[in-house]
Design a protein around this motif. Structure first.
Motif, PDB file in Angstrom:
ATOM      1  N   PRO A   1       0.824  -1.213   0.000  1.00  0.00           N
ATOM      2  CA  PRO A   1       0.000   0.000   0.000  1.00  0.00           C
ATOM      3  C   PRO A   1       0.859   1.264   0.000  1.00  0.00           C
ATOM      4  O   PRO A   1       2.059   1.222   0.241  1.00  0.00           O
ATOM      5  CB  PRO A   1      -0.784  -0.130   1.300  1.00  0.00           C
TER       6      PRO A   1
ATOM      7  N   GLU B   1      -3.801  -5.288   1.255  1.00  0.00           N
ATOM      8  CA  GLU B   1      -4.929  -4.363   1.110  1.00  0.00           C
ATOM      9  C   GLU B   1      -5.402  -3.962   2.504  1.00  0.00           C
ATOM     10  O   GLU B   1      -5.738  -4.813   3.327  1.00  0.00           O
ATOM     11  CB  GLU B   1      -6.081  -5.030   0.342  1.00  0.00           C
ATOM     12  N   GLU B   2      -5.391  -2.678   2.772  1.00  0.00           N
ATOM     13  CA  GLU B   2      -5.784  -2.189   4.106  1.00  0.00           C
ATOM     14  C   GLU B   2      -7.288  -1.888   4.120  1.00  0.00           C
ATOM     15  O   GLU B   2      -7.784  -1.139   3.284  1.00  0.00           O
ATOM     16  CB  GLU B   2      -4.988  -0.929   4.454  1.00  0.00           C
ATOM     17  N   THR B   3      -7.976  -2.485   5.081  1.00  0.00           N
ATOM     18  CA  THR B   3      -9.431  -2.313   5.154  1.00  0.00           C
ATOM     19  C   THR B   3      -9.875  -1.662   6.468  1.00  0.00           C
ATOM     20  O   THR B   3     -11.059  -1.515   6.708  1.00  0.00           O
ATOM     21  CB  THR B   3     -10.140  -3.675   5.009  1.00  0.00           C
ATOM     22  N   ILE B   4      -8.913  -1.262   7.298  1.00  0.00           N
ATOM     23  CA  ILE B   4      -9.247  -0.667   8.597  1.00  0.00           C
ATOM     24  C   ILE B   4      -9.944   0.673   8.396  1.00  0.00           C
ATOM     25  O   ILE B   4      -9.554   1.473   7.548  1.00  0.00           O
ATOM     26  CB  ILE B   4      -7.972  -0.478   9.443  1.00  0.00           C
ATOM     27  N   LYS B   5     -10.990   0.917   9.183  1.00  0.00           N
ATOM     28  CA  LYS B   5     -11.659   2.216   9.190  1.00  0.00           C
ATOM     29  C   LYS B   5     -11.987   2.559  10.634  1.00  0.00           C
ATOM     30  O   LYS B   5     -12.511   1.724  11.364  1.00  0.00           O
ATOM     31  CB  LYS B   5     -12.925   2.184   8.341  1.00  0.00           C
TER      32      LYS B   5
ATOM     33  N   ASP C   1      -7.437   9.526   6.984  1.00  0.00           N
ATOM     34  CA  ASP C   1      -8.790   9.612   6.410  1.00  0.00           C
ATOM     35  C   ASP C   1      -9.771  10.170   7.430  1.00  0.00           C
ATOM     36  O   ASP C   1     -10.560  11.065   7.135  1.00  0.00           O
ATOM     37  CB  ASP C   1      -9.270   8.207   5.992  1.00  0.00           C
TER      38      ASP C   1
ATOM     39  N   CYS D   1      -3.780   6.588   5.238  1.00  0.00           N
ATOM     40  CA  CYS D   1      -4.120   5.522   6.178  1.00  0.00           C
ATOM     41  C   CYS D   1      -5.458   5.867   6.826  1.00  0.00           C
ATOM     42  O   CYS D   1      -6.006   6.959   6.626  1.00  0.00           O
ATOM     43  CB  CYS D   1      -3.033   5.393   7.246  1.00  0.00           C
ATOM     44  N   ALA D   2      -5.967   4.956   7.638  1.00  0.00           N
ATOM     45  CA  ALA D   2      -7.287   5.154   8.248  1.00  0.00           C
ATOM     46  C   ALA D   2      -7.310   6.357   9.190  1.00  0.00           C
ATOM     47  O   ALA D   2      -8.309   7.087   9.267  1.00  0.00           O
ATOM     48  CB  ALA D   2      -7.708   3.886   8.997  1.00  0.00           C
TER      49      ALA D   2
END
Length: 329
Positions: free
Chosen positions: A12, A298-302, A20, A16-17
């Motif tokens: 990536p 793949e980063e999916t953290i929110k 964001d 980052c989360a």
């Protein structure tokens, strides 16, 4: 003169989360309360992002006396000291805390262990706002170590209860070396259950370790004040690949690409993808004919937003009405 033929994109890269979330907090506060919204320190360390939010009505300040009474104030993603937090509350501002939850995790750990009588060694860069915020969780008993030399000089009052915490945006390898020196001198030191260096910093550094050996040149998109962006450039350099950091495409220099058939491109965690796209367009002008994306995590953290700024996806309505200043932590 031979120029770039291919651009290899790190994966990536970029936002980052925590970044964001911080930007979204400012944008939602502007949408809900109108301009101006005051932000203590740059919300994230990126010139483009800060200028974009300024244009929308955000005012960035360093001292709380720059904020008028009754204003809405947002703490940046880097976090603030207890003194700043308490002073902001005393002045009666409506507060939203955009501190990255992974920084807040460190603050919580410090507060918890301090109650148990621990002193702390903090690995970090002097003057960085995140370091000031974390060290400012305590009035005493937290000591900054910037390198292995500092470890030899640090003088805690006691060593039976000693814990180590780390700035979240450091070089993983540098921090490991300093931590090893700490453990050699203080074998009983307590380490965090999960490392403090954040997942995004780790992932972007791991991607550069794969990227750098495959290319002739590495370009890092990031602002000079961005700690994690600086670490990416240093890492590529250390791996033997010439590396440059640019705030935007205008800073690229044609001579960098003279002998670089393949160029690696990444971006720090506070750099938006629009800047990466502009850099790619400029490298294409210099001769690149292909852009290839590396395989990567793949980063999916929110992270959730503070109360008072959450919107229900189904109805578009605010989930909770803000009745009191939101202080986070």
């Amino acid at each position: 003169m031979v120029g770039a033929k291919e651009v290899l994109l790190a994966e990536p890269r970029g936002f980052c989360a925590g970044v964001d979330r911080a930007i979204e907090i400012v944008e939602r506060a502007l949408a809900k309360f109108g301009a101006p919204i005051y932000v203590r320190h740059e919300i994230v360390h990126n010139t483009f992002v800060v200028n974009d939010l300024k244009a929308k009505g955000a005012i960035f300040i360093e001292e709380l006396d720059e904020v008028p009474p009754g204003a809405t104030l947002i703490f940046s993603a880097h976090g603030v000291s207890k003194a700043v937090q308490q002073e902001a509350e005393r002045r009666g501002f409506a507060i939203f805390d955009a501190t990255c939850p992974l920084v807040t995790k460190v603050h919580v750990e410090v507060a918890k262990l301090a109650k148990e009588g621990y002193e702390f060694l903090m690995i970090g860069h002097k003057g960085h706002p995140e370091v000031e915020g974390t060290m400012g969780q305590l009035s005493e008993g937290i000591h900054l170590v910037e390198d292995e030399g500092d470890v030899a000089k640090v003088a805690p009052r006691q060593t039976e209860k000693l814990a180590v915490v780390t700035q979240t945006t450091l070089s993983v390898d540098d921090a490991a070396g300093i931590k090893a020196a700490i453990k050699a001198r203080f074998p009983q030191v307590r380490e965090p259950k999960q490392q403090d260096i954040c997942y995004a910093t780790q992932n972007r550094q791991d991607a550069v370790k794969i990227l750098a050996p495959q290319v002739d040149l590495v370009i890092v998109v990031g602002s000079p004040t961005s700690s994690n962006s600086n670490r990416l450039r240093e890492l590529a350099d250390r791996l033997g690949t010439p590396a440059y950091m640019v705030d935007n495409a205008l800073e690229l220099k044609q001579e960098w690409f003279a002998d670089a058939a393949r160029v690696g491109l990444t971006a720090g965690a506070s750099a938006p993808e629009v800047l990466v796209d502009e850099v790619i367009a400029r490298i294409r002008q210099l001769g690149a004919v292909a852009v290839r994306k590396m395989d990567g995590i793949e980063e999916t953290i929110k992270f959730p937003l503070p109360k008072g700024l959450k919107i229900d996806a189904a109805t578009g309505l605010e989930i909770a009405v803000r009745k009191a200043p939101e202080t986070g932590h």
